[in-house]
Write a protein that holds these residues in place. Structure first.
Motif, PDB file in Angstrom:
ATOM      1  N   UNK A   1      98.791  85.964  48.670  1.00 27.24           N
ATOM      2  CA  UNK A   1      98.918  84.567  49.051  1.00 27.24           C
ATOM      3  C   UNK A   1      98.726  83.703  47.816  1.00 27.24           C
ATOM      4  N   UNK A   2      99.700  82.841  47.576  1.00 22.14           N
ATOM      5  CA  UNK A   2      99.637  81.912  46.459  1.00 22.14           C
ATOM      6  C   UNK A   2      99.662  80.502  47.020  1.00 22.14           C
ATOM      7  N   UNK A   3      98.722  79.696  46.593  1.00 23.12           N
ATOM      8  CA  UNK A   3      98.621  78.337  47.113  1.00 23.12           C
ATOM      9  C   UNK A   3      98.614  77.341  45.960  1.00 23.12           C
ATOM     10  N   UNK A   4      99.648  76.509  45.949  1.00 25.51           N
ATOM     11  CA  UNK A   4      99.759  75.480  44.911  1.00 25.51           C
ATOM     12  C   UNK A   4      99.076  74.190  45.350  1.00 25.51           C
ATOM     13  N   UNK A   5      98.639  73.428  44.372  1.00 25.67           N
ATOM     14  CA  UNK A   5      98.062  72.115  44.647  1.00 25.67           C
ATOM     15  C   UNK A   5      98.253  71.236  43.414  1.00 25.67           C
ATOM     16  N   UNK A   6      98.026  69.947  43.600  1.00 27.60           N
ATOM     17  CA  UNK A   6      98.091  69.022  42.479  1.00 27.60           C
ATOM     18  C   UNK A   6      99.330  68.160  42.429  1.00 27.60           C
TER      19      UNK A   6
ATOM     20  N   UNK B   1     112.677  88.446  39.384  1.00 28.91           N
ATOM     21  CA  UNK B   1     111.608  89.150  38.673  1.00 28.91           C
ATOM     22  C   UNK B   1     110.228  88.857  39.248  1.00 28.91           C
ATOM     23  N   UNK B   2     110.188  88.115  40.340  1.00 30.36           N
ATOM     24  CA  UNK B   2     108.919  87.713  40.944  1.00 30.36           C
ATOM     25  C   UNK B   2     108.805  88.228  42.373  1.00 30.36           C
ATOM     26  N   UNK B   3     107.625  88.726  42.697  1.00 30.17           N
ATOM     27  CA  UNK B   3     107.420  89.381  43.989  1.00 30.17           C
ATOM     28  C   UNK B   3     106.955  88.424  45.067  1.00 30.17           C
ATOM     29  N   UNK B   4     106.045  87.546  44.717  1.00 33.22           N
ATOM     30  CA  UNK B   4     105.448  86.671  45.717  1.00 33.22           C
ATOM     31  C   UNK B   4     105.537  85.224  45.257  1.00 33.22           C
ATOM     32  N   UNK B   5     105.688  84.369  46.256  1.00 32.17           N
ATOM     33  CA  UNK B   5     105.886  82.947  46.002  1.00 32.17           C
ATOM     34  C   UNK B   5     104.942  82.120  46.860  1.00 32.17           C
ATOM     35  N   UNK B   6     104.495  81.018  46.285  1.00 27.06           N
ATOM     36  CA  UNK B   6     103.778  80.049  47.082  1.00 27.06           C
ATOM     37  C   UNK B   6     104.743  79.205  47.888  1.00 27.06           C
ATOM     38  N   UNK B   7     104.191  78.316  48.692  1.00 26.65           N
ATOM     39  CA  UNK B   7     105.029  77.453  49.522  1.00 26.65           C
ATOM     40  C   UNK B   7     105.502  76.211  48.774  1.00 26.65           C
ATOM     41  N   UNK B   8     104.925  75.963  47.646  1.00 29.49           N
ATOM     42  CA  UNK B   8     105.370  74.844  46.830  1.00 29.49           C
ATOM     43  C   UNK B   8     104.559  73.579  47.015  1.00 29.49           C
ATOM     44  N   UNK B   9     104.612  72.745  46.004  1.00 34.17           N
ATOM     45  CA  UNK B   9     103.978  71.437  46.059  1.00 34.17           C
ATOM     46  C   UNK B   9     104.964  70.403  45.524  1.00 34.17           C
TER      47      UNK B   9
ATOM     48  N   UNK C   1      96.402  79.133  43.111  1.00 35.15           N
ATOM     49  CA  UNK C   1      95.350  80.126  43.289  1.00 35.15           C
ATOM     50  C   UNK C   1      95.910  81.334  44.029  1.00 35.15           C
ATOM     51  N   UNK C   2      95.569  82.497  43.528  1.00 38.89           N
ATOM     52  CA  UNK C   2      96.000  83.746  44.162  1.00 38.89           C
ATOM     53  C   UNK C   2      94.864  84.352  44.968  1.00 38.89           C
ATOM     54  N   UNK C   3      95.250  85.005  46.059  1.00 40.27           N
ATOM     55  CA  UNK C   3      94.257  85.648  46.918  1.00 40.27           C
ATOM     56  C   UNK C   3      93.936  87.069  46.486  1.00 40.27           C
ATOM     57  N   UNK C   4      94.694  87.586  45.516  1.00 39.25           N
ATOM     58  CA  UNK C   4      94.602  88.995  45.183  1.00 39.25           C
ATOM     59  C   UNK C   4      93.708  89.270  43.970  1.00 39.25           C
ATOM     60  N   UNK C   5      92.945  90.345  44.054  1.00 43.85           N
ATOM     61  CA  UNK C   5      92.081  90.749  42.941  1.00 43.85           C
ATOM     62  C   UNK C   5      92.875  91.339  41.787  1.00 43.85           C
ATOM     63  N   UNK C   6      94.153  91.639  42.043  1.00 43.70           N
ATOM     64  CA  UNK C   6      95.013  92.200  40.994  1.00 43.70           C
ATOM     65  C   UNK C   6      95.713  91.118  40.179  1.00 43.70           C
ATOM     66  N   UNK C   7      95.322  89.890  40.381  1.00 38.96           N
ATOM     67  CA  UNK C   7      95.958  88.740  39.723  1.00 38.96           C
ATOM     68  C   UNK C   7      96.127  88.952  38.224  1.00 38.96           C
ATOM     69  N   UNK C   8      95.118  89.469  37.570  1.00 40.19           N
ATOM     70  CA  UNK C   8      95.131  89.584  36.111  1.00 40.19           C
ATOM     71  C   UNK C   8      96.100  90.640  35.586  1.00 40.19           C
ATOM     72  N   UNK C   9      96.698  91.418  36.458  1.00 40.99           N
ATOM     73  CA  UNK C   9      97.610  92.486  36.025  1.00 40.99           C
ATOM     74  C   UNK C   9      99.046  91.997  35.836  1.00 40.99           C
ATOM     75  N   UNK C  10      99.351  90.818  36.353  1.00 39.96           N
ATOM     76  CA  UNK C  10     100.747  90.398  36.434  1.00 39.96           C
ATOM     77  C   UNK C  10     101.000  89.054  35.757  1.00 39.96           C
TER      78      UNK C  10
END
Length: 124
Positions: free
Chosen positions: A3-8, A110-118, A23-32
């Protein structure tokens, strides 16, 4: 599923600065790699900026070159996009996305997951 959530986003004056967060919900964030894209009404989704998994490499799209800074804080699972000298043509929905590899790419495939956008709207 990540889950990716944009803000701002919001309304900004031309010439001003805006910072987006994702912000990403995944603990693997730093790998990608992470990327920011934008899509204006009637236009294709456009690469804005990308950053490698460790933050050591960054890339920008031609339309925003020299006006944006992408950064990430892996301890906070967050990627940022700072946009300066905003123009009305920067008006778009801005999306963050998680790359499939550790280096960013310009293609949406080239991207697997997307936020809903802001939404970012720049007035002249």
């Amino acid at each position: 599923q990540e889950l990716l959530v944009e803000s701002g986003g919001g309304l900004a004056q031309a010439g001003s600065k805006l910072t987006l967060s994702c912000v990403s919900s995944e603990s693997t964030f730093s790998r990608y790699a992470m990327g920011w894209f934008r899509q204006a009404p009637g236009k294709e989704r456009e690469f804005v900026a990308g950053i490698s998994s460790n933050g050591g490499a960054t890339y920008w799209g031609e339309a925003v070159k020299g006006r944006v800074t992408i950064s990430r804080d892996n301890a906070k699972n967050t990627v940022y996009l700072e946009m300066d000298s905003l123009k009305p043509e920067d008006t778009a929905v801005y999306y963050c996305a998680r790359g499939r590899l550790h280096m960013p790419q310009v293609l949406t495939s080239a991207y697997s997951y997307w936020g809903r956008g802001t939404q970012v709207t720049v007035s002249s």
